[in-house]
Design an enzyme around this catalytic site. Sequence first.
Site, mmCIF file in Angstrom:
data_model
loop_
_atom_site.group_PDB
_atom_site.id
_atom_site.type_symbol
_atom_site.label_atom_id
_atom_site.label_comp_id
_atom_site.label_asym_id
_atom_site.label_seq_id
_atom_site.Cartn_x
_atom_site.Cartn_y
_atom_site.Cartn_z
ATOM 1 N N VAL A 397 32.982 41.936 24.263
ATOM 2 C CA VAL A 397 33.662 43.226 24.285
ATOM 3 C C VAL A 397 32.673 44.371 24.514
ATOM 4 C CG1 VAL A 397 33.462 43.484 21.778
ATOM 5 C CG2 VAL A 397 35.311 44.654 22.998
ATOM 6 N N SER A 425 29.806 46.671 32.113
ATOM 7 C CA SER A 425 30.213 47.485 33.249
ATOM 8 C C SER A 425 30.149 48.973 32.940
ATOM 9 C CB SER A 425 31.650 47.125 33.667
ATOM 10 O OG SER A 425 32.545 47.359 32.596
ATOM 11 N N HIS A 446 26.210 42.268 36.750
ATOM 12 C CA HIS A 446 27.580 42.779 36.730
ATOM 13 C C HIS A 446 28.418 42.076 37.791
ATOM 14 C CE1 HIS A 446 30.614 46.224 37.448
ATOM 15 N NE2 HIS A 446 31.039 45.429 36.479
ATOM 16 N N GLU A 458 26.106 42.927 40.976
ATOM 17 C CA GLU A 458 25.116 43.988 40.812
ATOM 18 C C GLU A 458 24.041 43.530 39.821
ATOM 19 O OE1 GLU A 458 27.319 48.222 41.567
ATOM 20 O OE2 GLU A 458 27.942 47.116 39.776
ATOM 21 N N ASN A 496 31.487 50.722 40.852
ATOM 22 C CA ASN A 496 32.501 51.452 40.088
ATOM 23 C C ASN A 496 32.350 52.957 40.257
ATOM 24 O OD1 ASN A 496 33.747 49.173 39.163
ATOM 25 N ND2 ASN A 496 32.774 49.186 37.149
#
Length: 663
Positions: A397, A425, A446, A458, A496
Site C-alpha cells: 500500500v 507510483s 515502476h 520506469e 504519470n
Amino acid sequence: MATTLPNLEDWRFSIDFEGIAWAVMDRKGESMNSLGRRATEELGEIVKAIEAAAANGEVKGLVIMSAKDRSFIAGADIREFEGFDTEEKIKDVVRQTLELIDRIDRLPVTVVAAIHGYCLGGGLELALACDWRIADREEGTRLGFPEVKLGIFPGLNGTVRSIQLAGPLDAMTAMLTGKMLRPTAAKAMGLVDQLVPTHHNLRWAARKAVLQKRVSKGAPWWKKLMLKQPVRGLLAKQMREKTAAKVREEHYPAPFRLIELFEHYGDDPAAMRVAETEMFAPLMASETSRNLRRVFKLSEMLKDDAPKNGFKPRRVHVIGAGTMGGDIAAWCVVQGMQASLQDLDEAQIGKALARAKVLFKRHLRGKTAIDAAVARLIADPKGRYVKHADVVIEAVVEKLDVKQKLFAELEKEIKPGAVLATNTSSLKLEDIARPLADPGRLVGLHFFNPVAQLPLVEVVRGPQTREEEVRKASSFVTAISKLPLIVKDCSGFLVNRVLAPYLMEAVRRYQLGEPRDKIDQAALKFGMPMGPLELMDLVGLDIANHVGQELNLAPDTDNVLSSLVKQGKLGKKTGEGFYVWVEGKPKREEAVYDQAELARLGRELVKPMLDEAERALADRVVADADHVDAGVIFGTGFAPFRGGPLHYRRSEKAADAATAAAA
C-alpha cells in the site's frame, strides 16, 4: 572455379567437396544479421559466382544460413531507410533488390534456406525465394512479416510468394498482424518445408535437401481456390472489417493497402509483383512510416540503455500480492524466472496465483511449460525466500510509514548484490530510503497496469541511489522483456506526470458539459488507443483521483471525478464510473459527431500532455527529448504514428511555419 570469394565482409562463402555452396551470413560488427546495402551487394557477388559455376556443372546447390546466435536475417537494415526519402528512390532500391532475389529464385540448382533465430521481413522474403526452407525448433527461432508495424507491407515480392506457398488466408493473416510465428506454425501453413530439433542439425539436413534436389510444392489446390472470385472478394471484405475493428485507416493505411493489393491482383502473380512495388513506395515515403520507424528506434534505444554488466537475475521476491504485485511476480515467471510472493493475507496470495495460471495459459505453450511455471511461482507468506532473491520488489500500500518499516527489515535480510526496489507510483524514494543504513541501495521499478501488456518500466533514480543499482535494475527490466526508462525521482516520475494533465483536461471538459462519448471519440480520432474517460474507468477512478491530487491537478475538491469516488463509483471494478459497465464492457451512447470537430477537440485534449512533456524535458526528468517521447509512447500508448509528443509538436510547428512562409 574458386571455392571461396575474397573480400567479403558480411558473408562467408565456400564450396565443399560434394559441390555444395555455403553462403553463411555474419554481418561485420553487428550482433544481428540484417539486409543492408553492403550485405546485399556481397550476396549479389555470391549469386553471380553460383550462376557461373552452375553453367559449368561445378555446383549442385546453394545453402543460405547464418553464423549469428539469434538471427537468420532479421529484416532490412532500418537504419538505411532514412536515405530513401522519395518514391522514386524507394522504387529504384526495391527493383535492384528484387532483381537479386529473382536471380536466386531462377538459379538452376537447388537453393536451401537453413533458418535459426529471427527470420523476419526481408529475411523471410529472401528465404521464400529459395527452393526449400528448413528451420530448427529452438525457442529463439521465429518467422514473420513485421512490416505492417513500420507502416509498410512486404515489398520484395513477399506478398506474392507467401500466398503461393501458404495460401491467401494464412499468408494475409501473417502479413496483416505482423505476428512472429513459431517454426511449427510456419511449417503448418507452408512457409517452412522441414523442421529439425536444433541448429546443430541444420547443416546436415540442408546437405541432404540439396543432394535430394528438394523443392517446395507450394500451397495445396484447395487453398489456391480461395484466390478465385467471388471467394477472394469475400475474404478481402472480412479482412477489411477485422482490420478496421483494430486500427483506423487514416492512422495506419498499410494494412488496408495490402488488402487492396490482394483483392485486385491476388490471382495474377505477375501483375501483383508490379503493383506491390507501386503501392509499397508511397507507404514507405509517408510520414506515418517515418514515425513508426522512429518508434522502433526508440524501443531499441531503451534496450541499449540497459548495460551488459553481467547481472543475470534468476530469482525474484515480490512483497504485496495485490493486482500489481501478483502480476509482476507472474510476469517474471513467464519470462523463465522463479518468483516468490509474500503478503500478510494468504487469501490475497491465492487470488494472485489463480490470476497467474490464466496468464501462463495465455503466454506459454503446452501442459509441461504451464506446470513448470506454476511450480516456479511460490506462495511465501512468511518471506522465507527473500534471502535467496536476486531482485526484491515492494508493491504494498502507498503509505510512507508502512514502506519505511518494511525496507528497514528487508535491508537486514537480503543478500549482498541483490536489487532492492519499490514499485511506488507517488512517494519519493528519498523519503522511503530515509531509515535505511544504505539508502544508495534503493531503486524504483515502476510497472504499469496491466503488467503483461504495457512494455515500459520506469527505473527511478533517487538522489542517493548508486549508479550500479540503476544499471542492475535496468538489466533486470530487459531480462523480463520490458523496456527500461531511467527517470528522476520526482512527483509522477515521467509517465504519470505527463498523462495526468490530459486526463484532468478530459474531466474538466466533461464537467463543463462536453458529452462523454464525444471526448473519448475525439481522443481516438487523434490516435490514442483509448479515450481518457474510459481509461480512468479501467485504471480505477480512485487511483486517477489520487494521482490528480498528488500532482495538484484536480480542478477543485468537488469536481465530478472526486464526486464519483465519494459515491463509490470507481469505474469497471465497481460496475460504474464515467460509464456503466456491462459484462466487462462500457455502455456507450449511439452518437455521431462531426469529424472536423472531433479532430479539433482531440488536439485540444492532448495539448496539456504536450505542454507537460516539454516541462518534464526542461526539468531533466529523463535524459533527452527522445526519452520523453519513448516513455510517453510505451507508457501511455500515445499515438505511435505521430512519433511521440515532442516530435509531434516539432512537426506541427514546422508545418505551421511552412504554411506561413508559403502564404
